[in-house]
Design a protein around this motif. Structure first.
Motif, PDB file in Angstrom:
ATOM      1  N   PRO A 262     -20.981 -39.623  99.702  1.00 32.37           N
ATOM      2  CA  PRO A 262     -22.153 -39.030 100.346  1.00 32.37           C
ATOM      3  C   PRO A 262     -23.430 -39.852 100.199  1.00 32.37           C
ATOM      4  O   PRO A 262     -24.378 -39.681 100.967  1.00 32.37           O
ATOM      5  CB  PRO A 262     -22.286 -37.672  99.638  1.00 32.37           C
ATOM      6  CG  PRO A 262     -20.931 -37.370  99.125  1.00 32.37           C
ATOM      7  CD  PRO A 262     -20.368 -38.695  98.737  1.00 32.37           C
TER       8      PRO A 262
ATOM      9  N   ASN B 297     -25.114 -27.106  96.752  1.00 36.79           N
ATOM     10  CA  ASN B 297     -26.138 -26.968  97.780  1.00 36.79           C
ATOM     11  C   ASN B 297     -26.053 -28.145  98.746  1.00 36.79           C
ATOM     12  O   ASN B 297     -26.913 -29.033  98.767  1.00 36.79           O
ATOM     13  CB  ASN B 297     -27.527 -26.901  97.137  1.00 36.79           C
ATOM     14  CG  ASN B 297     -28.620 -26.609  98.150  1.00 36.79           C
ATOM     15  OD1 ASN B 297     -28.345 -26.083  99.233  1.00 36.79           O
ATOM     16  ND2 ASN B 297     -29.851 -26.943  97.809  1.00 36.79           N
ATOM     17  N   GLN B 298     -24.990 -28.157  99.558  1.00 37.01           N
ATOM     18  CA  GLN B 298     -24.737 -29.232 100.509  1.00 37.01           C
ATOM     19  C   GLN B 298     -24.265 -28.633 101.833  1.00 37.01           C
ATOM     20  O   GLN B 298     -23.090 -28.260 101.963  1.00 37.01           O
ATOM     21  CB  GLN B 298     -23.686 -30.195  99.961  1.00 37.01           C
ATOM     22  CG  GLN B 298     -24.094 -30.892  98.674  1.00 37.01           C
ATOM     23  CD  GLN B 298     -23.017 -31.824  98.162  1.00 37.01           C
ATOM     24  OE1 GLN B 298     -22.271 -32.441  98.914  1.00 37.01           O
ATOM     25  NE2 GLN B 298     -22.919 -31.926  96.837  1.00 37.01           N
TER      26      GLN B 298
ATOM     27  N   ARG C 296     -23.422 -29.941 104.524  1.00 33.66           N
ATOM     28  CA  ARG C 296     -22.279 -30.660 105.100  1.00 33.66           C
ATOM     29  C   ARG C 296     -20.960 -30.112 104.566  1.00 33.66           C
ATOM     30  O   ARG C 296     -19.981 -30.002 105.305  1.00 33.66           O
ATOM     31  CB  ARG C 296     -22.395 -32.160 104.790  1.00 33.66           C
ATOM     32  CG  ARG C 296     -21.213 -32.998 105.286  1.00 33.66           C
ATOM     33  CD  ARG C 296     -21.200 -33.084 106.795  1.00 33.66           C
ATOM     34  NE  ARG C 296     -20.144 -33.951 107.294  1.00 33.66           N
ATOM     35  CZ  ARG C 296     -19.016 -33.529 107.845  1.00 33.66           C
ATOM     36  NH1 ARG C 296     -18.782 -32.221 107.944  1.00 33.66           N
ATOM     37  NH2 ARG C 296     -18.120 -34.376 108.303  1.00 33.66           N
TER      38      ARG C 296
ATOM     39  N   SER D 130     -25.980 -27.599  93.285  1.00 33.89           N
ATOM     40  CA  SER D 130     -25.011 -28.680  93.109  1.00 33.89           C
ATOM     41  C   SER D 130     -24.724 -28.971  91.646  1.00 33.89           C
ATOM     42  O   SER D 130     -23.688 -29.556  91.319  1.00 33.89           O
ATOM     43  CB  SER D 130     -25.516 -29.955  93.806  1.00 33.89           C
ATOM     44  OG  SER D 130     -25.639 -29.744  95.196  1.00 33.89           O
TER      45      SER D 130
ATOM     46  N   THR E 103     -13.732 -36.270  98.411  1.00 32.79           N
ATOM     47  CA  THR E 103     -14.860 -37.131  98.101  1.00 32.79           C
ATOM     48  C   THR E 103     -14.356 -38.246  97.196  1.00 32.79           C
ATOM     49  O   THR E 103     -13.377 -38.070  96.468  1.00 32.79           O
ATOM     50  CB  THR E 103     -15.996 -36.356  97.398  1.00 32.79           C
ATOM     51  OG1 THR E 103     -17.155 -37.189  97.310  1.00 32.79           O
ATOM     52  CG2 THR E 103     -15.614 -35.920  96.001  1.00 32.79           C
TER      53      THR E 103
END
Length: 378
Positions: free
Chosen positions: A108, A200-201, A203, A244, A288
């Motif tokens: 990311p 808190n993403q 995407r 996050s 990820t």
């Protein structure tokens, strides 16, 4: 009978010997703490003197990359006269020297690192070319950081994690009124309203919705579909904690019943808290990747390349997978032989997984508009 651990460490010596660099120069690597087993670091260091500097978070590493590329303030003119009599005052600032050849970054962060010119392209590496096209798009970018299967190589992966769900087992046992958690669609169940935590993403939230509805996580056109937008806003209203850093803390403290997060964080937490369970949803997961990148203005040395190749040697890749709650990208190569140790850890080898690519600027705008204050108040 040879024990599994004995066999692994015996193979480590073979892998190190096969990756021994031709240069005797030392190497400095800044890596994410606990993303590579300490025994692997020590074994490589015995052959190639290496300074491994562990950082507690990717944010710290990214900040270091930015600092390396920030101009240093000019020395006060009085001190300059005292310390260097007659020195020229024409150079008011200078970029900091970079003594680190490789650092850990996560996918990311990659596009921003490229756009800000914090890292540099890598030479072509044959073992990376074995990965499927979706991985090539992740690792190869244009100068603006946009994915492309034919662009320059900017990163080498070494550990992969999947998005999964952790939960309070007592709340979902057979004697409870709540059904077990098995799929992403369970996040929308009425009884879980206000009892979910996740990073808190936006995407990632969009990726979960796309997976739950049967789309690819990289299908940008689907973000404009009514069903996707409706379910995305509905998911937002279900979640109590968007954080996050502390999403698992909320689960451990029993503030929520369920948390969505990365398997490395979740599986390590399960070791300490037996009352928690975890599952990779049936619809598949999102991946990820921890990557090796070269800071701008750093030298890409033979020893740095040897380290990246070393991480891909089968015994080393196996040890990374077994010991760090992640999975080596080597085992995503088509036809790769998955070691017998890994099927014993099914949470590390999820089916129907997808690499998460960054959104285009237009898709980012669509996603941002969905999360504006007016839409969330409706």
């Amino acid at each position: 009978m040879v024990k599994r651990r004995t066999l692994l460490w015996g193979l480590l010596g073979v892998a190190i010997a096969s990756c021994r660099p031709g240069s005797s120069s030392s190497l400095k690597i800044k890596l994410l703490a606990r993303s590579v087993p300490s025994q692997v670091l020590k074994a490589f260091n015995r052959v190639t003197p290496t300074d491994f500097d562990a950082a507690s978070s990717l944010a710290d590493i990214y900040q270091q990359l930015q600092q390396w590329q920030s101009p240093q303030p000019a020395v006060d003119s009085l001190w300059r006269r005292l310390l260097s009599m007659g020195a020229s005052d024409t150079e008011e600032s200078a970029t900091q020297s970079v003594d680190t050849q490789l650092v850990t970054l996560s996918d990311p962060w990659l596009d921003n690192a490229i756009r800000q010119q914090l890292i540099q392209p890598l030479p072509e590496l044959a073992f990376v070319e074995l990965l499927p096209e979706s991985w090539q798009q992740l690792l190869r970018r244009d100068q603006s950081g946009n994915p492309t299967a034919i662009g320059a190589l900017w990163a080498v992966p070494y550990r992969v994690q999947g998005l999964m769900m952790a939960y309070q087992k007592p709340m979902f046992q057979s004697n409870a009124n709540t059904k077990p958690i098995t799929k992403w669609a369970d996040l929308w169940r009425p009884e879980l309203a206000g009892r979910i935590a996740m990073p808190n993403q936006p995407r990632l939230a969009a990726a979960i919705v796309l997976k739950a509805l049967g789309y690819s996580v990289n299908d940008e056109s689907a973000l404009a579909q009514d069903d996707v937008q409706e379910q995305l806003l509905a998911l937002y209203r279900q979640v109590r904690v968007f954080d996050s850093e502390a999403y698992l803390k909320a689960l451990v403290n029993e503030d929520v019943w369920l948390a969505v997060g990365w398997c490395g964080d979740i599986l390590a937490t399960l070791v300490r808290y037996r009352r928690l369970g975890a599952v990779h949803p049936q619809e598949g997961t999102v991946l990820t990747t921890d990557l090796w990148v070269v800071p701008a203005n750093a030298d890409m040395t033979e020893t740095a390349q040897a380290w990246m190749e070393y991480c891909w040697q089968p015994p080393i890749a196996t040890q990374i997978s077994v010991s760090t709650y992640g999975l080596s990208p080597l085992f995503f190569v088509p036809g790769a032989n998955v070691p017998e140790q890994l099927p014993q850890q099914p949470l590390l080898t999820p089916d129907h997984s997808e690499v998460l690519l960054p959104l285009s600027s237009s898709a980012q705008t669509v996603l941002s508009n969905l999360f504006n204050a007016d839409a969330l108040r409706e």
